[in-house]
Scaffold this motif. Structure first.
Motif, PDB file in Angstrom:
ATOM      1  N   LEU A 147       0.862  -1.191   0.000  1.00  0.00           N
ATOM      2  CA  LEU A 147       0.000   0.000   0.000  1.00  0.00           C
ATOM      3  C   LEU A 147       0.895   1.237   0.000  1.00  0.00           C
ATOM      4  O   LEU A 147       1.457   1.618   1.022  1.00  0.00           O
ATOM      5  N   GLU A 148       1.015   1.866  -1.163  1.00  0.00           N
ATOM      6  CA  GLU A 148       1.913   3.017  -1.283  1.00  0.00           C
ATOM      7  C   GLU A 148       1.317   4.263  -0.654  1.00  0.00           C
ATOM      8  O   GLU A 148       2.016   5.062  -0.034  1.00  0.00           O
ATOM      9  N   SER A 149       0.006   4.443  -0.774  1.00  0.00           N
ATOM     10  CA  SER A 149      -0.635   5.639  -0.233  1.00  0.00           C
ATOM     11  C   SER A 149      -2.127   5.402  -0.072  1.00  0.00           C
ATOM     12  O   SER A 149      -2.723   4.577  -0.773  1.00  0.00           O
ATOM     13  N   ILE A 150      -2.716   6.146   0.885  1.00  0.00           N
ATOM     14  CA  ILE A 150      -4.166   6.135   1.098  1.00  0.00           C
ATOM     15  C   ILE A 150      -4.604   7.585   1.222  1.00  0.00           C
ATOM     16  O   ILE A 150      -4.195   8.286   2.153  1.00  0.00           O
ATOM     17  N   ASN A 151      -5.424   8.050   0.287  1.00  0.00           N
ATOM     18  CA  ASN A 151      -5.921   9.424   0.325  1.00  0.00           C
ATOM     19  C   ASN A 151      -7.402   9.383   0.693  1.00  0.00           C
ATOM     20  O   ASN A 151      -8.251   9.023  -0.124  1.00  0.00           O
ATOM     21  N   PHE A 152      -7.681   9.754   1.948  1.00  0.00           N
ATOM     22  CA  PHE A 152      -9.059   9.683   2.419  1.00  0.00           C
ATOM     23  C   PHE A 152      -9.912  10.834   1.872  1.00  0.00           C
ATOM     24  O   PHE A 152     -11.136  10.782   1.942  1.00  0.00           O
TER      25      PHE A 152
END
Length: 304
Positions: A147-152
């Motif tokens: 998981l490189e990034s999570i943009n909520f």
């Protein structure tokens, strides 16, 4: 003749008495417990030299109508003399005599407790924030390292996943089920996440023992080890001593037994069936074991 001279510590201890101002000469040795009235002025003694017949004195001003004031030291309200050894007095309130002017003083010791935090070591241990995700279209678990990034805000995930000859992709968050790390590890050092299936042993009340007496009976609780298997979740539970928003192990497991506690204590009382669900909060002192998760190993929750 005794000489009363204005006290100067340096001159006095160097025996340079002639450098100290002469106030008066007297025939008899001055009384250390008295104050001296000389030419309309008031003096108290500071030091004696019987060998040289010199008494070092200091002029004081007596306050005949002093006010009651709080002070950090035991200070005579009449002459202003400070008793620097007052901390050695055992009584918290007492009546004493001023060593300088001979006045009677009543004092009350006021004790104030303060704390001084001393810097030793800052505990920097904090729960690591990380997620894993279940990719619904391919039914595949994506571990945190992929998981490189999570943009909520934009609802987009950056994921390393080999699809169509590409290694990195950005997907809609709606295609995933996110599971957060709880901060705990199981008995084998495996990270515990939401959605994990864990098993553990708990000491639970499994029954009651009824002992008949002459005029009734006594009832005793019986405890035993119970194997529990459930799913780690985050949410609100409402149990005795466990209420609030927290991680917990959700399970269908329960214990049932006959209880006599509800009765009046008569021999004719019939038992009542008691059932207690074993869903409990996730604790740091319990020996959990991760045996799977609800997306890949749902069969582990089936009754054997």
């Amino acid at each position: 003749m005794w000489q009363l001279r204005i006290y100067d510590m340096k001159h006095f201890w160097d025996n340079n008495y002639h450098l100290m101002e002469l106030v008066k000469e007297v025939a008899e040795e001055p009384d250390k417990d008295s104050i001296y009235e000389i030419d309309g002025r008031t003096y108290r003694w500071c030091a004696f030299s019987p060998e040289h017949k010199v008494c070092g004195i200091k002029e004081i001003t007596l306050n005949t109508e002093p006010d009651d004031v709080d002070d950090d030291y035991l200070t005579c309200p009449y002459c202003g003399s400070i008793d620097h050894d007052a901390w050695e007095r055992s009584a918290d309130d007492d009546t004493v005599e001023c060593g300088s002017c001979g006045s009677t003083i009543e004092y009350q010791r006021n004790v104030q407790i303060t704390y001084t935090p001393i810097h030793t070591r800052r505990d920097t241990k904090m729960r690591e924030i990380k997620f894993r995700a279940w990719y619904i279209p391919r039914e595949e678990m994506v571990q945190p390292d992929r998981l490189e990034s999570i943009n909520f805000d934009t609802k987009v995930l950056g994921v390393y996943m080999p699809i169509e000859n590409k290694g990195f992709h950005r997907f809609r968050m709606s295609d995933f089920i996110l599971m957060q790390y709880t901060g705990l590890k199981d008995r084998n050092g495996v990270d515990i996440y939401e959605g994990d299936i864990v098993s553990y042993t708990s000491n639970e009340k499994v029954g009651e023992r009824k002992v008949m007496q002459r005029r009734g009976y006594d009832t005793y609780a019986v405890y035993g080890e119970v194997e529990i298997r459930g799913v780690v979740k985050f949410g609100t539970i409402n149990r005795p001593f466990e209420k609030g928003l927290l991680y917990y192990v959700d399970t269908d497991k329960s214990v049932s037994y006959d209880t006599y506690f509800w009765g009046s204590g008569k021999k004719s009382d019939r038992p009542e069936m008691k059932s207690s669900n074993l869903t409990k909060s996730l604790k740091t002192n319990v020996d959990y074991q991760v045996i799977g998760n609800v997306y890949e190993n749902l069969e582990l929750l089936e009754d054997k």
